[in-house]
Design a protein around this motif. Structure first.
Motif, PDB file in Angstrom:
ATOM      1  N   ALA A   1      39.058  43.060  40.482  1.00 40.07           N
ATOM      2  CA  ALA A   1      38.214  42.384  41.050  1.00 40.07           C
ATOM      3  C   ALA A   1      36.598  43.485  41.742  1.00 40.07           C
ATOM      4  CB  ALA A   1      37.907  41.360  41.836  1.00 40.07           C
TER       5      ALA A   1
ATOM      6  N   SER B   1      40.410  38.322  37.641  1.00 40.60           N
ATOM      7  CA  SER B   1      40.607  37.819  38.534  1.00 40.60           C
ATOM      8  C   SER B   1      40.586  36.848  39.487  1.00 40.60           C
ATOM      9  CB  SER B   1      41.063  38.644  40.252  1.00 40.60           C
ATOM     10  OG  SER B   1      40.643  40.299  39.785  1.00 40.60           O
TER      11      SER B   1
ATOM     12  N   ARG C   1      34.503  37.011  38.993  1.00 47.20           N
ATOM     13  CA  ARG C   1      34.975  37.842  37.702  1.00 47.20           C
ATOM     14  C   ARG C   1      35.998  37.484  37.626  1.00 47.20           C
ATOM     15  NH1 ARG C   1      30.725  40.563  39.471  1.00 47.20           N
ATOM     16  NH2 ARG C   1      30.795  41.102  41.506  1.00 47.20           N
TER      17      ARG C   1
ATOM     18  N   THR D   1      32.521  39.703  34.146  1.00 47.29           N
ATOM     19  CA  THR D   1      31.960  38.550  34.816  1.00 47.29           C
ATOM     20  C   THR D   1      31.725  37.613  34.094  1.00 47.29           C
ATOM     21  OG1 THR D   1      30.855  40.436  36.966  1.00 47.29           O
ATOM     22  CG2 THR D   1      29.828  38.328  36.819  1.00 47.29           C
TER      23      THR D   1
END
Lengths: 153, 731
Positions: A42, A60, A57, A48
């Motif tokens: 991230a 993550s 993100r 994204t």
């Protein structure tokens, strides 16, 4: 574990470990490769996507945490590249290598949806999490302003 | 002059149809977004009638240009198409581009001459070949029409896709088949004078941009092949260390895990593209492979290189500064004696650390092997390289190996020769598991095992004469490169220092090229970046010691050197450079030659009392002789400012215990949007017969211009990078 994800308005049944990052489910399981792997921690923003309209993100974000939420990827931003940001990106020839640009556009789309006419410093703040190694930052900034104009007109 | 048309035989034509393995990225320009054809094996381009290796014309007039270079954001697709279209004389919107077939190139005559996208070579070196391909095709079309119409070729006009003579006219497509069979007694000359250009020199939107705003552009990492599995790899974190053992039993039962594959360096084989010792875990998804790899116990023997650190290298450099190095250039008389005897000597010492390419697309490759053919998707800057590389790794005939060219998510010199090791890994793993394999390096693996930009430590001395200008100049550099390799050593080490334009009557340049275990490779603006930072700050130190204005000093010291004078005088005109600014504000200038282009920079910075630096603006004046696509060149120059400032302000690899410690973007920092300066680009083109590059030269002058500006703002000279690690506070 099998669960259902709603991606770009379509339901997908996936069978992965629940902690699998959404990024890899999108890319390897569902086959949507527009969302990119950059760092896995991230820090670069290439991965994204939107969860219920908010930028996250996906490298993550555990896939299971997206159950019941609306996932939007670059492929689902518009059916025909007609989103004001996509038009502005072409107009300003923003992408160079292009690898980070899906993430850039998704971050910018989330910004414009909550702030239709952002200032330079608001753009900087919203986009600071997205790295571009080619250095297209000034083009991105200009294109976000232009997209705001397109959206208004 | 090359003759692309000697190969225009029927055999060539047939071969191209049967051996084609290239991928169509097909799109029309400008206008509607084009469909993307996913890169997969056994796609055969159907791109019309081949006139020569470079181009084919469809019945509907579509001109397909086969581009033998990849597109990494440098605008190569557009520049190649423009150079051919200029001479062919066809409407720009009739063109589509496809990536050329590298199997054909490597195995059947290397028709494309240059296939790399590296070293700013594409336009600089390839332009005459591209223009010749267009001109030769145009003349063949005219000849075919002349024969059909019973006229001489001189009576035929070829313009914008139409052949005409008097009242007769026909589209190019009508004579494409005949043109492909024609041999001319003499190939036509190409246009030498920009006054003749109708397309070149006009800003043209890069044609692949629409694919890069909707996720449809295909990068190597996006490759999907039926039956494909994924591999995560870990090579020894101390390069060339040995793999002692790994315990696959601990992870073999994890979900999706298929195999572990040991990868072995071949003794004595330590070139760019060769395998390091390491291990891969293969699974049905990359995340499962990576998770299992992280959990698998691995024991390494790091060897004595584990004692190397940034500090031990600096100690070595300081020691070698006291020893005579290889003399790489000497001009005039006894430079060292003159400096020893002078009472006006300036001495300065500079350090640049290792830097990593950190392209946004982590290193990866996919290989698919069958009895009939091998397909490769590799983010390489030279599309031809994987043909031989994979053939070598697998012991296959290169005629069986097909490279599927895809977009590169950045490259910056690291994917030239530098990062094809992953392609060998993919080939080896695919062979061992008997299935198509995609190998992806994690970001940590990418930075740890990249071929890094080499560090340098340089001491310089100069003696000033009565006019305040230097009359003796000495440099002694210590470089650390893999195996002290010639290719990365002197070629890089001497750029912009041996070749500095400053006409000091007595000069001596020495270097020590130290063999280090950390692999090194070219990196956007190789050598010019490291040496530019050094030489251009030292130039300011000399100018100020001699009571000269830094910009006037450079103009004086390059008198008679036309390309340098052109950019410096233009910079003086447009940048508003002054040393007369209040404390906390500064402007700095620098000028560096890189890849036969000359680029001058003027940076404006502000520094708060507490030392917070802001790079406000960078003005570049660029002279690459000619410019094919001005807007594309501006893209590159703007981008290279941010690219190189990333290293100078934030970068620097930290080497501890023989390995890179800062291996992701939380610790290897790059410039982000809030820090990006305004960039203004001007051209000052010599148009004097030589062609330079545009993709790299904007970087090298930028950091020294910033450092020189910091000096005027704060009184502090920053002789090492990253600059942000320096205390820039002032009072």
């Amino acid at each position: 574990m099998a669960f259902k994800l709603t991606i770009n308005g379509t339901d997908h049944e996936v069978d992965v470990e629940p902690e699998t990052p959404l990024l890899w489910v999108l890319r390897d399981t569902v086959g949507l490769t527009g969302t990119k792997f950059g760092c896995g921690i991230a820090q670069c923003g290439a991965c994204t996507v939107h969860l219920d309209g908010q930028p996250v993100r996906s490298c993550s974000t555990a896939a299971a945490s997206a159950v019941g939420r609306e996932i939007t990827t670059i492929e689902g931003l518009s059916p025909d590249s007609s989103h004001p940001l996509q038009r502005a990106w072409v107009e300003h020839t923003v992408p160079q290598c292009g690898y980070c640009q899906s993430g850039q556009i998704m971050s910018a789309a989330a910004l414009l949806s909550r702030n239709p006419n952002p200032s330079d410093s608001e753009i900087d703040a919203a986009m600071a999490g997205n790295l571009c190694r080619c250095g297209t930052y000034s083009r991105i900034r200009a294109a976000i302003h232009r997209a705001a104009e397109i959206a208004e007109s | 002059m090359i003759d692309v048309n000697t190969k225009l035989t029927r055999r060539t034509l047939i071969r191209s149809m049967s051996a084609a393995g290239g991928m169509i990225i097909g799109f029309q320009v400008p206008g509607a977004l084009a469909a993307v054809i996913a890169p997969k094996p056994w796609t055969t381009p159907t791109d019309g009638v081949e006139i020569n290796a470079w181009l084919a014309i469809d019945a509907d007039g579509t001109v397909t240009i086969r581009v033998p270079h990849t597109e990494q954001g440098q605008g190569g697709l557009t520049s190649v198409a423009m150079l051919i279209a200029e001479e062919l004389d066809v409407p720009w919107d009739s063109i589509q581009t496809v990536f050329a077939d590298m199997n054909r190139h490597v195995n059947y005559g290397e028709e494309y001459i240059v296939t790399t996208t590296h070293g700013s070579q594409l336009v600089r070196l390839q332009h005459p070949h591209l223009m010749q391909a267009g001109a030769s095709a145009r003349e063949r079309l005219k000849e075919a029409a002349a024969r059909a119409w019973g006229l001489d070729r001189a009576q035929i006009t070829a313009r914008q896709g139409v052949l005409s003579a008097g009242s007769r006219s026909a589209p190019y497509a009508e004579f494409a088949a005949q043109a492909g069979q024609i041999t001319l007694a003499e190939e036509p000359a190409i246009k030498k004078n920009p006054d003749e250009w109708w397309l070149l020199g006009n800003s043209t939107p890069r044609i692949e941009v629409p694919l890069k705003v909707n996720g449809s552009a295909q990068y190597a990492i996006d490759t999907q092949v039926e039956g494909m599995v994924y591999a995560a790899v870990k090579s020894c974190p101390v390069p060339w260390g040995r793999l002692v053992s790994f315990d696959f039993d601990q992870v073999r039962d994890r979900p999706g895990v298929i195999a572990a594959v040991e990868l072995e360096a071949v003794p004595g084989k330590t070139a760019f593209s060769d395998l390091q010792n390491g291990v891969a875990v293969v699974a049905d998804t990359w995340y499962r492979a990576k998770t299992a790899l992280d959990l698998m116990p691995i024991e390494w023997d790091f060897g004595s290189d584990a004692e190397v650190s940034s500090a031990t290298q600096a100690d070595t450099a300081h020691r070698l500064w006291e020893e005579t190095g290889d003399v790489s250039n000497e001009v005039g008389g006894d430079t060292l004696g003159m400096i020893a005897d002078s009472d006006r000597v300036i001495t300065s010492e500079f350090h640049r650390p290792y830097e990593t390419h950190a392209r946004m697309e982590p290193i990866n490759a996919t290989v698919s092997i069958t009895d009939e053919r091998v397909d490769v998707w590799s983010p390489t800057q030279n599309q031809a390289t994987p043909v031989m590389l994979v053939a070598d790794q697998l012991g296959r005939d290169p005629r069986d190996v097909y490279v599927n060219t895809v977009f590169l998510g950045g490259a910056f010199g690291g994917n030239g020769g530098g990062n094809t090791a992953v392609t060998r890994q993919a080939a080896e793993i695919a062979r061992q598991v008997g299935r198509p394999v995609k190998v992806i390096w994690s970001r940590e693996e990418d930075i740890t095992n990249d071929k890094q930009r080499p560090p340098v430590h340089t001491r310089l001395s100069a003696a000033l004469g009565d006019n305040g200008l230097p009359n003796a100049f000495f440099s002694r550099a210590v470089w650390f490169t893999q195996n002290a390799a010639e290719r990365i050593g002197p070629a890089t080490a001497d750029v912009a220092i041996n070749t500095m334009p400053y006409q000091v009557p007595n000069r001596r340049h020495e270097r020590h090229n130290v063999a280090a275990h950390i692999p090194t490779a070219t990196h956007r603006g190789p050598g010019a970046n490291q040496n530019g930072f050094i030489i251009e700050q030292f130039a300011d130190e000399l100018a100020l010691a001699g009571d000269w204005d830094p910009l006037e000093w450079r103009i004086e010291m390059t008198k008679g050197l036309e390309p340098w004078q052109r950019v410096l005088l233009k910079l003086k005109e447009v940048a508003g450079f002054t040393t007369d600014l209040p404390r906390g504000q500064g402007m700095g200038v620098a000028v560096v030659e890189d890849h036969a282009a000359y680029c001058a920079a003027c940076a404006t910075v502000s520094v708060s009392r507490r030392g917070e630096l802001r790079v406000e603006k960078v003005v570049l004046v660029h002279n690459s002789g000619y410019i094919v696509n001005p807007s594309g060149a501006i893209d590159q120059l703007e981008g290279s400012v941010c690219y190189e400032l990333s290293h100078a302000l934030y970068g620097g690899l930290n080497i501890q215990q023989g390995r890179v410690v800062n291996t992701n973007f939380d610790s290897y920092n790059l410039m982000r949007m809030p820090q990006a300066p305004e960039v203004e680009v001007h051209f000052a083109l010599s148009q004097d017969g030589w062609w330079g590059g545009c993709g790299e030269p904007g970087g090298p002058p930028t950091p020294p211009a910033v450092a020189n500006a910091i000096y005027f703002a704060t009184g502090k000279r920053v002789r090492s990078t990253p600059i942000m690690r320096h205390d820039l506070s002032w009072s």
